[in-house]
Write an enzyme that holds these catalytic residues in place. Structure first.
Site, mmCIF file in Angstrom:
data_model
loop_
_atom_site.group_PDB
_atom_site.id
_atom_site.type_symbol
_atom_site.label_atom_id
_atom_site.label_comp_id
_atom_site.label_asym_id
_atom_site.label_seq_id
_atom_site.Cartn_x
_atom_site.Cartn_y
_atom_site.Cartn_z
ATOM 1 N N GLY A 1 54.575 68.858 8.975
ATOM 2 C CA GLY A 1 53.224 69.241 9.820
ATOM 3 C C GLY A 1 53.396 70.434 10.640
ATOM 4 O O GLY A 1 52.258 70.434 11.538
ATOM 5 N N ASN B 1 59.316 65.371 3.648
ATOM 6 C CA ASN B 1 60.088 65.919 4.783
ATOM 7 C C ASN B 1 58.817 65.718 6.078
ATOM 8 O O ASN B 1 57.862 66.247 6.068
ATOM 9 C CB ASN B 1 60.058 67.419 4.371
ATOM 10 C CG ASN B 1 60.611 68.368 5.557
ATOM 11 O OD1 ASN B 1 59.949 69.069 5.960
ATOM 12 N ND2 ASN B 1 61.683 67.818 6.260
ATOM 13 N N HIS C 1 65.836 70.938 10.120
ATOM 14 C CA HIS C 1 65.065 70.027 9.987
ATOM 15 C C HIS C 1 64.297 70.334 8.490
ATOM 16 O O HIS C 1 63.640 69.595 8.154
ATOM 17 C CB HIS C 1 63.935 70.142 10.857
ATOM 18 C CG HIS C 1 62.887 69.189 11.090
ATOM 19 N ND1 HIS C 1 63.225 67.826 10.687
ATOM 20 C CD2 HIS C 1 61.325 69.128 10.825
ATOM 21 C CE1 HIS C 1 62.104 67.154 10.978
ATOM 22 N NE2 HIS C 1 61.222 67.976 10.550
ATOM 23 N N TRP C 2 65.044 71.314 7.727
ATOM 24 C CA TRP C 2 64.507 71.621 6.363
ATOM 25 C C TRP C 2 65.502 71.513 5.341
ATOM 26 O O TRP C 2 65.626 72.553 4.584
ATOM 27 C CB TRP C 2 63.620 73.163 6.468
ATOM 28 C CG TRP C 2 62.374 73.231 5.947
ATOM 29 C CD1 TRP C 2 61.611 72.375 5.733
ATOM 30 C CD2 TRP C 2 61.693 74.565 5.693
ATOM 31 N NE1 TRP C 2 60.507 72.835 5.218
ATOM 32 C CE2 TRP C 2 60.717 74.085 5.300
ATOM 33 C CE3 TRP C 2 62.018 75.828 6.174
ATOM 34 C CZ2 TRP C 2 59.774 75.221 4.805
ATOM 35 C CZ3 TRP C 2 61.353 77.006 5.506
ATOM 36 C CH2 TRP C 2 59.963 76.431 5.077
ATOM 37 N N ARG D 1 54.718 82.719 6.946
ATOM 38 C CA ARG D 1 53.882 81.722 7.553
ATOM 39 C C ARG D 1 52.979 82.089 8.741
ATOM 40 O O ARG D 1 51.840 81.497 8.998
ATOM 41 C CB ARG D 1 55.205 81.326 8.254
ATOM 42 C CG ARG D 1 55.066 79.609 8.923
ATOM 43 C CD ARG D 1 54.783 78.659 7.957
ATOM 44 N NE ARG D 1 54.540 77.323 8.538
ATOM 45 C CZ ARG D 1 55.394 76.352 8.181
ATOM 46 N NH1 ARG D 1 56.613 76.530 7.636
ATOM 47 N NH2 ARG D 1 55.001 75.039 8.875
ATOM 48 N N ASN E 1 56.652 74.652 1.357
ATOM 49 C CA ASN E 1 57.890 73.774 1.665
ATOM 50 C C ASN E 1 58.725 73.372 0.367
ATOM 51 O O ASN E 1 59.816 72.968 0.633
ATOM 52 C CB ASN E 1 57.122 72.373 2.115
ATOM 53 C CG ASN E 1 57.811 71.802 3.204
ATOM 54 O OD1 ASN E 1 57.781 72.182 4.396
ATOM 55 N ND2 ASN E 1 58.196 70.450 2.735
#
EC number: 3.7.1.8
Length: 286
Positions: A42, A111, A265-266, A190, A51
Site C-alpha cells: 500500500g 505483500n 519489508h519486501w 517510484r 512489486n
C-alpha cells in the site's frame, strides 16, 4: 522464454462486485496453468508490476498463469475512496477480477496491504482460494514487542500527506535492509509513479480516516482459514513486526513460517531468487 515486460503483459478489465460498478482494474498477465494472483502493498506509487517484476518470470517458467493486479485506487486501476477496511474492499475486487476472467479458483500471493487483502479473501471466499502466501501482511492488530504504528508506516503516511523525493528516499531506506539496492533508477521510477497519480494520494488519506488501520485486524478469525498457508517475513522488517508472523502460525491451522535474514519489508524483491524457489516448491508440493 521471451522476456516479459510491463507493456507486453498489460491488460484492463471491468469488474462488478459489491461497491464496484463497471470499475476498471489494470493487471499484468502471463503464462498458462494454475492461476497465481499477486497482490501489492500500500505504499505511495505502488502497483502490481513494480512489486513483482522480479517474480513473474520464475512463476511463468514453473508453469503458472500469473496475474499482477493493481488494487483499486493504485497505479492504472480506477480511483476510489473506501469507507470500509481496505483489505476487505480489496478482497471484493479480487473476486470481481476472478469473476470477470472466469477464474474459479486461484492461489494468492500478498505483500503488506496485499497480504491483508489475501487474508480477507481467504476468510470471505474460502471456496475460491487455493494456497495462501503472505509476506509481512497487514491486518493483524497490535504487536507484543513493537510500538505501533512502526517507523515505516509513519513514513508511509508522511509520504502520502507531504510527498517529496526526500521522504520517499527515507521510506525506502527503512523499507529495504540492503541500502545498496536503493538506486536512482528505483527512486526515480517510484517518484514518477507517485507524481503520475496525485488523486491516489488524497483518496488513500481520506479512506484511512473513514476506516483507520485499527479496523483492519482479522486476528480473531484466523482459525477460520482452511487454505494451506506459507508465510514469509524479513527479520529486519520495520513496517510490520515479526511477531505477527508467529500470530499467523498460531492462528492458522495449516501454516508454516520462513524468516529471511538481512531482509526488510519486501522479501519477494530483496531476496527474489530464494523467495521464488520457496514459494514455487510450496505451490507444487505442500
Amino acid at each position: 522464454m521471451t522476456a516479459l515486460t510491463e507493456s507486453s503483459t498489460s491488460k484492463f478489465v471491468k469488474i462488478n462486485e459489491k461497491g464496484f460498478s463497471d470499475f476498471q482494474i489494470h493487471y499484468n498477465e502471463a503464462g498458462n496453468g494454475e492461476t497465481v494472483i499477486m497482490l501489492h502493498g500500500g505504499g505511495p506509487g505502488a502497483g502490481g508490476w513494480s512489486n513483482y517484476y522480479r517474480n513473474i518470470g520464475a512463476f511463468v517458467e514453473a508453469g503458472y498463469r500469473v496475474i499482477l493486479k493493481d488494487s483499486p485506487g493504485f497505479n492504472k486501476s480506477d480511483a476510489v475512496v473506501m469507507d470500509e477496511q481496505r483489505g476487505l474492499v480489496n478482497a471484493r475486487a479480487v473476486k470481481g477480477l476472478m469473476d470477470a476472467l472466469d477464474i474459479d479458483r486461484a492461489h494468492l500471493v500478498g505483500n503488506s496491504m496485499g497480504g491483508a487483502t489475501a487474508l480477507n479473501f481467504a476468510l470471505e471466499y474460502p471456496d475460491r482460494i487455493g494456497k495462501l502466501i503472505l509476506m509481512g501482511p497487514g491486518g493483524l492488530g497490535p504487536s507484543m514487542f513493537a510500538p505501533m504504528p512502526m517507523e515505516g508506516i509513519k513514513l508511509l503516511f508522511k509520504l502520502y500527506a507531504e510527498p517529496s523525493y526526500e521522504t520517499l528516499k527515507q521510506m525506502l531506506q527503512v523499507f529495504l535492509y540492503d541500502q545498496s539496492l536503493i538506486t536512482e533508477e528505483l527512486l526515480q521510477g517510484r517518484w514518477e509513479a507517485i507524481q503520475r497519480n496525485p488523486e491516489h494520494l488524497k483518496n488513500f488519506l481520506v479512506s484511512a480516516q473513514k476506516a483507520p488501520l485499527s479496523t483492519w485486524d482479522v486476528s480473531a478469525r484466523l482459525g477460520e482459514i482452511k487454505a494451506k498457508t506459507f508465510i514469509t517475513w524479513g527479520r529486519d522488517d520495520r513496517f510490520v513486526p515479526l511477531d505477527h508472523g508467529l500470530k499467523l502460525v498460531w492462528g492458522i491451522n495449516d501454516a508454516r513460517l520462513h524468516v529471511f535474514s538481512k531482509c526488510g519489508h519486501w522479501a519477494q524483491w530483496e531476496h527474489a531468487d530464494e523467495f521464488n524457489r520457496l514459494v514455487i516448491d510450496f505451490l507444487r508440493h505442500a
